[in-house]
Design a protein around this motif. Structure first.
Motif, PDB file in Angstrom:
ATOM      1  N   ASN A 112       6.525   5.091 -12.266  1.00 16.95           N
ATOM      2  CA  ASN A 112       5.763   6.173 -11.646  1.00 16.95           C
ATOM      3  C   ASN A 112       5.565   5.894 -10.165  1.00 16.95           C
ATOM      4  O   ASN A 112       5.135   4.802  -9.776  1.00 16.95           O
ATOM      5  N   LYS A 113       5.889   6.880  -9.367  1.00 17.47           N
ATOM      6  CA  LYS A 113       5.834   6.675  -7.924  1.00 17.47           C
ATOM      7  C   LYS A 113       4.386   6.651  -7.434  1.00 17.47           C
ATOM      8  O   LYS A 113       3.517   7.338  -7.956  1.00 17.47           O
ATOM      9  N   LEU A 114       4.174   5.863  -6.411  1.00 17.81           N
ATOM     10  CA  LEU A 114       2.877   5.833  -5.741  1.00 17.81           C
ATOM     11  C   LEU A 114       2.770   7.054  -4.836  1.00 17.81           C
ATOM     12  O   LEU A 114       3.767   7.722  -4.560  1.00 17.81           O
ATOM     13  N   PRO A 115       1.553   7.389  -4.381  1.00 15.17           N
ATOM     14  CA  PRO A 115       1.401   8.570  -3.532  1.00 15.17           C
ATOM     15  C   PRO A 115       2.272   8.505  -2.284  1.00 15.17           C
ATOM     16  O   PRO A 115       2.061   7.677  -1.406  1.00 15.17           O
ATOM     17  N   ARG A 116       3.281   9.346  -2.240  1.00 17.20           N
ATOM     18  CA  ARG A 116       4.263   9.267  -1.170  1.00 17.20           C
ATOM     19  C   ARG A 116       3.655   9.584   0.184  1.00 17.20           C
ATOM     20  O   ARG A 116       4.050   9.015   1.201  1.00 17.20           O
ATOM     21  N   ASP A 117       2.698  10.511   0.208  1.00 10.66           N
ATOM     22  CA  ASP A 117       2.093  10.861   1.491  1.00 10.66           C
ATOM     23  C   ASP A 117       1.386   9.658   2.102  1.00 10.66           C
ATOM     24  O   ASP A 117       1.382   9.481   3.321  1.00 10.66           O
ATOM     25  N   VAL A 118       0.824   8.804   1.248  1.00  8.88           N
ATOM     26  CA  VAL A 118       0.166   7.594   1.747  1.00  8.88           C
ATOM     27  C   VAL A 118       1.211   6.622   2.290  1.00  8.88           C
ATOM     28  O   VAL A 118       1.074   6.072   3.396  1.00  8.88           O
ATOM     29  N   LEU A 119       2.279   6.395   1.518  1.00 11.32           N
ATOM     30  CA  LEU A 119       3.318   5.467   1.941  1.00 11.32           C
ATOM     31  C   LEU A 119       3.980   5.921   3.238  1.00 11.32           C
ATOM     32  O   LEU A 119       4.287   5.103   4.111  1.00 11.32           O
ATOM     33  N   GLU A 120       4.198   7.235   3.377  1.00  8.18           N
ATOM     34  CA  GLU A 120       4.838   7.744   4.584  1.00  8.18           C
ATOM     35  C   GLU A 120       3.993   7.480   5.822  1.00  8.18           C
ATOM     36  O   GLU A 120       4.519   7.320   6.930  1.00  8.18           O
ATOM     37  N   ARG A 121       2.706   7.442   5.651  1.00  6.24           N
ATOM     38  CA  ARG A 121       1.817   7.193   6.790  1.00  6.24           C
ATOM     39  C   ARG A 121       1.780   5.723   7.179  1.00  6.24           C
ATOM     40  O   ARG A 121       1.310   5.377   8.265  1.00  6.24           O
ATOM     41  N   ILE A 122       2.293   4.849   6.314  1.00  6.72           N
ATOM     42  CA  ILE A 122       2.396   3.426   6.670  1.00  6.72           C
ATOM     43  C   ILE A 122       3.735   3.249   7.368  1.00  6.72           C
ATOM     44  O   ILE A 122       4.708   2.719   6.826  1.00  6.72           O
ATOM     45  N   ASP A 123       3.815   3.742   8.594  1.00  4.00           N
ATOM     46  CA  ASP A 123       5.059   3.702   9.350  1.00  4.00           C
ATOM     47  C   ASP A 123       5.266   2.316   9.951  1.00  4.00           C
ATOM     48  O   ASP A 123       4.557   1.354   9.615  1.00  4.00           O
ATOM     49  N   TYR A 124       6.243   2.200  10.854  1.00  8.00           N
ATOM     50  CA  TYR A 124       6.578   0.885  11.413  1.00  8.00           C
ATOM     51  C   TYR A 124       5.366   0.239  12.087  1.00  8.00           C
ATOM     52  O   TYR A 124       5.065  -0.941  11.870  1.00  8.00           O
ATOM     53  N   ASP A 125       4.660   1.017  12.891  1.00 11.86           N
ATOM     54  CA  ASP A 125       3.512   0.468  13.608  1.00 11.86           C
ATOM     55  C   ASP A 125       2.391   0.087  12.654  1.00 11.86           C
ATOM     56  O   ASP A 125       1.784  -0.988  12.783  1.00 11.86           O
ATOM     57  N   GLN A 126       2.096   0.961  11.690  1.00 10.90           N
ATOM     58  CA  GLN A 126       1.034   0.671  10.728  1.00 10.90           C
ATOM     59  C   GLN A 126       1.394  -0.534   9.864  1.00 10.90           C
ATOM     60  O   GLN A 126       0.546  -1.373   9.570  1.00 10.90           O
ATOM     61  N   HIS A 127       2.662  -0.609   9.475  1.00 12.06           N
ATOM     62  CA  HIS A 127       3.091  -1.723   8.620  1.00 12.06           C
ATOM     63  C   HIS A 127       2.937  -3.050   9.364  1.00 12.06           C
ATOM     64  O   HIS A 127       2.568  -4.074   8.772  1.00 12.06           O
ATOM     65  N   GLY A 128       3.212  -3.039  10.667  1.00 13.69           N
ATOM     66  CA  GLY A 128       3.092  -4.255  11.455  1.00 13.69           C
ATOM     67  C   GLY A 128       1.668  -4.758  11.587  1.00 13.69           C
ATOM     68  O   GLY A 128       1.452  -5.933  11.930  1.00 13.69           O
ATOM     69  N   LYS A 129       0.694  -3.896  11.318  1.00  9.95           N
ATOM     70  CA  LYS A 129      -0.712  -4.292  11.404  1.00  9.95           C
ATOM     71  C   LYS A 129      -1.254  -4.829  10.078  1.00  9.95           C
ATOM     72  O   LYS A 129      -2.422  -5.232  10.014  1.00  9.95           O
ATOM     73  N   ILE A 130      -0.414  -4.800   9.042  1.00 12.19           N
ATOM     74  CA  ILE A 130      -0.846  -5.279   7.723  1.00 12.19           C
ATOM     75  C   ILE A 130      -0.281  -6.676   7.525  1.00 12.19           C
ATOM     76  O   ILE A 130       0.912  -6.861   7.310  1.00 12.19           O
ATOM     77  N   ILE A 131      -1.127  -7.674   7.623  1.00 16.23           N
ATOM     78  CA  ILE A 131      -0.700  -9.071   7.619  1.00 16.23           C
ATOM     79  C   ILE A 131      -1.260  -9.777   6.388  1.00 16.23           C
ATOM     80  O   ILE A 131      -2.478  -9.740   6.132  1.00 16.23           O
ATOM     81  N   PHE A 132      -0.354 -10.421   5.635  1.00 19.89           N
ATOM     82  CA  PHE A 132      -0.823 -11.171   4.475  1.00 19.89           C
ATOM     83  C   PHE A 132      -1.631 -12.371   4.945  1.00 19.89           C
ATOM     84  O   PHE A 132      -1.222 -13.117   5.834  1.00 19.89           O
ATOM     85  N   ASN A 133      -2.787 -12.550   4.340  1.00 17.63           N
ATOM     86  CA  ASN A 133      -3.665 -13.669   4.667  1.00 17.63           C
ATOM     87  C   ASN A 133      -3.161 -14.929   3.960  1.00 17.63           C
ATOM     88  O   ASN A 133      -3.137 -14.984   2.727  1.00 17.63           O
ATOM     89  N   THR A 134      -2.728 -15.925   4.726  1.00 14.82           N
ATOM     90  CA  THR A 134      -2.139 -17.128   4.118  1.00 14.82           C
ATOM     91  C   THR A 134      -3.145 -17.928   3.295  1.00 14.82           C
ATOM     92  O   THR A 134      -2.748 -18.806   2.533  1.00 14.82           O
ATOM     93  N   ASP A 135      -4.442 -17.619   3.427  1.00 15.92           N
ATOM     94  CA  ASP A 135      -5.420 -18.257   2.531  1.00 15.92           C
ATOM     95  C   ASP A 135      -5.173 -17.849   1.083  1.00 15.92           C
ATOM     96  O   ASP A 135      -5.635 -18.529   0.155  1.00 15.92           O
TER      97      ASP A 135
END
Length: 533
Positions: A61-84
């Motif tokens: 089942n697909k996740l909400p596409r409108d949400v994923l589309e808004r996580i563009d290149y710039d937004q994706h670059g601001k989401i950083i996995f916390n190494t803790d």
């Protein structure tokens, strides 16, 4: 405060429990949430892939596409996995695992599982996605995804004990799996470049769209607490409309990266071009052919040639080209010993770019066992920029790929500065094209001059006054002004073959060349596909 002696004692107890297959608290301490345990083995994963191949493809089942589309290149670059929250950040083993977030360009959820051993049995627990694993802006659209949405991919960080460069593992990684079945690793020059894939399906087929199956599940085997082999083991389930598969990756990080891959794939449909051990790279231009003022840099490419070691032991070098239209070349073989996309040119002055093209890894495929009859196929696609991967190389068996077929291929991938089994003969170091004819004379129309340079091997031992013989062949057209000469740079064993070529048709021309002295072969075989223009 915990002193060093107490710390070492506590660490030793934790490692011992892990080696016995008992659960440790490190995952919970890392903040990772785990699902319920389910039995696991590689054999059961293979059986699962086989069973799925007999059923219609069902995408999760697909996740909400409108949400994923808004996580563009710039937004994706601001989401950083916390190494803790990194998996294995406190062991066992030396390489923690961090995860990539979903977004516009990575919309298919990938499920991550960690394995735990109890006695002789393994159990898999899914790592449940939570946005709290990541640092992200308060208004990030990623916060709107549901709990347990999944990840986009993962990477292994550098050793938490440090390496010869003393890299900080929190900031540096050495292998990454992200997007469809793509993955890549750095080589001994500490630089990412080209990628590998789990499988290639219908690449550049005229009457079929290319399919990009996805690694939908990964399973991380905890490293042995007592081993010092610098390796990790990961299992993967591959799914797509036309295929399923089960993969095992044993990946070793030393001076280079070495991967042992065990793949089992099952076809849901007929496939026109089924490629195993596919490599994907970028070639825009080099010293061979460059349009006037197309770019300020002398060369731009992740790889500059395809190297082949045939079943008969012949070493072949095929320089890459940026063709005027999509081109497919096939190099038939039986029981190949290896092939790879290499970056031979390591001179910074040939690139003049801070993105380190001179350090991009070479990637070599070493078959394990007899792969039978087939061909290494090379697909080259026109590009006018460096942002596009436009080169693909893979092994295609001779037998047609039919629905219901099952395949088992094992191979090693060497991510390094050079191919692991280089020839003892002279190696091709440059291919240069120019206008045909003689300086100071009217230049004939439609004639192209070639300069093919070789260096090393027995070329260094040619007696003074002796010139190698140029052995040439082409699929059409004719040659003139053929001779060999030493390159006047003072480097022993540096020679070039020079010839003019006149085409008699606008169709691509395949060429073959090597140097010899009497009955002695001096160089590897140079192959080239020339597009008259």
């Amino acid at each position: 405060m915990l002193n060093r002696r107490s710390f070492m004692a506590a660490a030793g107890t934790s490692l011992g429990l892990t080696a016995l297959g008992l659960p440790v608290q490190s995952l919970a301490d890392a903040g990772l949430k785990l699902g319920k345990p389910e039995g696991f083995s590689f054999d059961s994963l293979i059986e699962q892939a086989k069973e799925l191949a007999g059923k219609p493809y069902h995408q999760e089942n697909k996740l909400p596409r409108d949400v994923l589309e808004r996580i563009d290149y710039d937004q994706h670059g601001k989401i950083i996995f916390n190494t803790d929250n990194a998996l294995f950040k406190d062991g066992p083993g030396e390489f923690p695992v961090t995860f990539f977030h979903l977004g516009r360009y990575f919309q298919i959820p990938v499920h991550m599982h960690v394995l735990e051993k109890s006695g002789d049995e393994w159990a898999a627990k899914e790592i449940v996605y939570d946005p709290d694993y990541f640092s992200m802006p308060k208004d990030s659209p990623a916060r709107e995804l549901p709990k347990g949405a999944g990840f986009a991919g993962f990477r292994f960080q550098e050793s938490r004990f440090g390496d010869q460069k003393k890299l900080d593992w929190h900031k540096n990684d050495w292998v990454a799996f992200l997007g469809a079945s793509y993955f890549r690793a750095i080589g001994e020059l500490y630089q990412y470049g080209l990628s590998a894939r789990g499988i290639a399906m219908d690449v550049a087929m005229p009457n079929a769209a290319e399919e990009f199956p996805t690694f939908t599940h990964f399973y991380f085997e905890p490293p042995s607490a007592f081993a010092n082999d610098h390796q990790v083991t990961v299992y993967a389930l591959l799914e797509g409309p036309g295929i399923t598969g089960a993969f095992k990756f044993i990946m070793q990080r030393t001076n280079k990266v070495l991967m042992d891959i065990d793949s089992h794939v099952f076809l849901r449909r007929d496939v026109g071009r089924l490629g195993f051990a596919p490599l994907t790279s970028m070639y825009w231009f080099s010293e061979s052919v460059k349009q006037t003022a197309i770019d300020w840099r002398p060369e731009v490419h992740d790889s500059d040639g395809l190297s082949l070691l045939t079943g008969t032991g012949e070493h072949i070098w095929r320089p890459l080209v940026n063709p005027p239209h999509t081109s497919a070349s096939a190099f038939s073989d039986k029981a190949p010993r290896g092939f790879g996309l290499l970056q031979r040119d390591r001179n910074f002055d040939h690139y003049l770019d801070g993105v380190n093209y001179e350090r991009r890894p070479s990637l070599w495929v070493e078959p394990v066992g007899d792969w039978g009859e087939g061909a290494v196929q090379l697909i080259e696609i026109p590009t006018d920029d460096e942002i596009h991967d436009n080169v693909v190389a893979f092994w295609v068996p001779n037998a047609p790929a039919k629905k219901g077929n099952a395949y088992h291929f094992q191979y090693k991938l060497h991510w390094s500065a050079d191919e692991p089994y280089p020839t003892d003969l002279g190696r091709c170091v440059a291919t240069r094209l120019g206008r045909g004819g003689q300086p100071g004379q009217p230049r004939p129309q439609g004639v192209r001059k070639f300069m093919v340079e070789f260096s090393g091997g027995p070329l260094k031992d040619i007696p003074f006054g002796v010139k190698p013989e140029v052995v040439l062949w082409s699929s059409s057209g004719h040659f003139s002004y053929i001779f060999a000469e030493a390159v006047p740079d003072g480097v022993p064993g540096h020679w070039r073959a020079q010839f003019d070529f006149t085409s008699d048709s606008p169709q691509p021309v395949d060429m073959r060349l090597y140097l010899k002295n009497g009955d002695q072969t001096l160089t590897e075989t140079w192959l080239y596909q020339y597009h008259p223009f």
